[in-house]
Design a protein around this motif. Structure first.
Motif, mmCIF file in Angstrom:
data_model
loop_
_atom_site.group_PDB
_atom_site.id
_atom_site.type_symbol
_atom_site.label_atom_id
_atom_site.label_comp_id
_atom_site.label_asym_id
_atom_site.label_seq_id
_atom_site.Cartn_x
_atom_site.Cartn_y
_atom_site.Cartn_z
ATOM 1 N N LYS A 162 -1.881 -4.855 9.746
ATOM 2 C CA LYS A 162 -1.322 -3.766 8.936
ATOM 3 C C LYS A 162 -1.950 -2.427 9.302
ATOM 4 N N ARG A 163 -3.253 -2.435 9.520
ATOM 5 C CA ARG A 163 -3.929 -1.181 9.861
ATOM 6 C C ARG A 163 -3.487 -0.683 11.231
ATOM 7 N N GLU B 96 -0.582 -1.305 12.688
ATOM 8 C CA GLU B 96 0.789 -0.836 12.565
ATOM 9 C C GLU B 96 0.843 0.537 11.895
ATOM 10 N N SER B 97 0.044 0.744 10.876
ATOM 11 C CA SER B 97 0.073 2.052 10.207
ATOM 12 C C SER B 97 -0.488 3.142 11.114
ATOM 13 N N ARG C 222 2.306 3.962 13.567
ATOM 14 C CA ARG C 222 3.322 4.805 12.939
ATOM 15 C C ARG C 222 2.845 6.230 12.731
#
Length: 98
Positions: free
Chosen positions: A88-89, A91-92, A95
């Motif tokens: 998640k980190r 991917e963020s 982005r």
């Protein structure tokens, strides 16, 4: 000579007070490097806990805490519990950099 002894004592105390946090901050985004770093920190902490157990300022106790934290980090890394959070980190961050 007294200055050297005092400097060494201060360095040892500072190291012992910070050492329990070292396994948590080494390679936070790398699974196996973090695992091996936790094992290294735990082994070194165990040796120092035995060696410095009779010091006045509980230096050995802080090294014992580092062994517990290192074992916990090694278990988390070996079982892969931190992988979803890492993904998640990453991917963020991907982005945010676009």
């Amino acid at each position: 000579m007294t200055v050297i002894v005092v400097a060494l004592a201060v360095a040892l105390m500072a190291t012992s007070y910070v050492w329990p946090f070292v396994p948590l901050v080494i390679y936070p985004m790398r699974r196996w490097r973090g695992f091996w770093a936790a094992l290294y920190c735990g082994a070194l902490g165990a040796v120092c806990a035995v060696e410095f157990r009779d010091f006045h300022y509980m230096v050995g106790d802080f090294f014992e805490i580092s062994v517990a934290v290192s074992v916990l980090r090694a278990i988390v890394e070996a079982s892969g519990l931190a992988e979803p959070a890492r993904r998640k980190r990453q991917e963020s961050r991907a982005r945010a950099s676009r």
